[in-house]
Design a protein around this motif. Sequence first.
Motif, PDB file in Angstrom:
ATOM      1  N   SER A 110       0.832  -1.209   0.000  1.00  0.00           N
ATOM      2  CA  SER A 110       0.000   0.000   0.000  1.00  0.00           C
ATOM      3  C   SER A 110       0.865   1.256   0.000  1.00  0.00           C
ATOM      4  O   SER A 110       0.513   2.260  -0.629  1.00  0.00           O
ATOM      5  N   GLU A 111       2.015   1.227   0.682  1.00  0.00           N
ATOM      6  CA  GLU A 111       2.938   2.362   0.652  1.00  0.00           C
ATOM      7  C   GLU A 111       3.485   2.566  -0.756  1.00  0.00           C
ATOM      8  O   GLU A 111       3.602   3.698  -1.243  1.00  0.00           O
ATOM      9  N   PHE A 112       3.830   1.457  -1.374  1.00  0.00           N
ATOM     10  CA  PHE A 112       4.340   1.501  -2.741  1.00  0.00           C
ATOM     11  C   PHE A 112       3.283   2.091  -3.674  1.00  0.00           C
ATOM     12  O   PHE A 112       3.563   2.964  -4.509  1.00  0.00           O
ATOM     13  N   MET A 113       2.032   1.635  -3.526  1.00  0.00           N
ATOM     14  CA  MET A 113       0.955   2.093  -4.393  1.00  0.00           C
ATOM     15  C   MET A 113       0.655   3.571  -4.179  1.00  0.00           C
ATOM     16  O   MET A 113       0.384   4.310  -5.131  1.00  0.00           O
ATOM     17  N   ALA A 114       0.694   4.010  -2.919  1.00  0.00           N
ATOM     18  CA  ALA A 114       0.417   5.418  -2.630  1.00  0.00           C
ATOM     19  C   ALA A 114       1.469   6.313  -3.279  1.00  0.00           C
ATOM     20  O   ALA A 114       1.147   7.384  -3.824  1.00  0.00           O
ATOM     21  N   ALA A 115       2.738   5.885  -3.213  1.00  0.00           N
ATOM     22  CA  ALA A 115       3.806   6.658  -3.859  1.00  0.00           C
ATOM     23  C   ALA A 115       3.626   6.642  -5.373  1.00  0.00           C
ATOM     24  O   ALA A 115       3.804   7.667  -6.045  1.00  0.00           O
ATOM     25  N   TRP A 116       3.248   5.479  -5.913  1.00  0.00           N
ATOM     26  CA  TRP A 116       3.056   5.360  -7.357  1.00  0.00           C
ATOM     27  C   TRP A 116       1.959   6.310  -7.839  1.00  0.00           C
ATOM     28  O   TRP A 116       2.083   6.957  -8.879  1.00  0.00           O
ATOM     29  N   ARG A 117       0.879   6.418  -7.060  1.00  0.00           N
ATOM     30  CA  ARG A 117      -0.285   7.190  -7.476  1.00  0.00           C
ATOM     31  C   ARG A 117       0.059   8.664  -7.709  1.00  0.00           C
ATOM     32  O   ARG A 117      -0.535   9.336  -8.544  1.00  0.00           O
ATOM     33  N   ARG A 118       1.029   9.160  -6.962  1.00  0.00           N
ATOM     34  CA  ARG A 118       1.422  10.561  -7.109  1.00  0.00           C
ATOM     35  C   ARG A 118       1.984  10.845  -8.494  1.00  0.00           C
ATOM     36  O   ARG A 118       1.941  11.984  -8.970  1.00  0.00           O
TER      37      ARG A 118
END
Length: 271
Positions: A110-118
């Motif tokens: 989820s941390e990875f995905m949140a960073a990706w979303r930016r």
Amino acid sequence: MANKAQQPPHLHLAELTASQFLDIWKHFDTDGNGYIEGKELENFFRELESARRGAGVDPTNASFREKMREFMQKFDKNADGRIEMSELAQILPTEENFLLCFRQFVGSSSEFMAAWRRYDTDRSGYIEANELKGFLSDLLKKANRHYDDQKLVEYTQTILRMFDLNGDGKLGLSEMARLLPVQENFLLKFQGLKLTSDQFNAIFTFYDKDGNGYIDEHELDALLKDLCEKNRHEMDIRDLVGYKKSIMALSDGGKLYRAELEIVLCRDPMF
């Protein structure tokens, strides 16, 4: 494809750079499918043993087979009989290997995905190569990992060499997620579904009960439970909370639009 006559690179070194790690990966993943498996795996283990022992080994010897079995028990975390990129990073750990950094500072997918979303601003499932440096910098800062600009450039170039195979300047989410530890890469759980665009559209329409064009957390919960029930060999219902958290990290204020969910459930996102 690797040149089989060429000696395996760098296995004798006590410490690898990110670039050297990639050389090893490309040498043994001869078919470029993202795994070291079958004959590739046997070649890798034979050369690794030779490099560590300083002498040749006989793959027909019973002790070789036993050592290889023990090796796979230790490093093949998902027991699929093949080595993935994140598993190789565990086998060849070094201070310089930034791939290990993913294991240390990306505590969850989820941390990875949140960073990706930016950075995936158009929700295509890709980020542009010129945005990759900022993406990696953000992840490194989250980890309080010290780095200089030269090292960041090296990491960025290595990622490009890994995943921008057609040179179009785009890097895919599912490919980048292979850097995560196997147990944290929730996208792997959905690989076996292989939904077509028509199948995905039907699912999205069904679970978007109010027809507002997005799925909220409660609708996603129902969708995931049904997917787990229908695909028990691929997905474990006990992991639903983690799946949901990771997917919702792609959402916009709790609203999961079609493009975000498609990245997860379809092999190839539409454009």
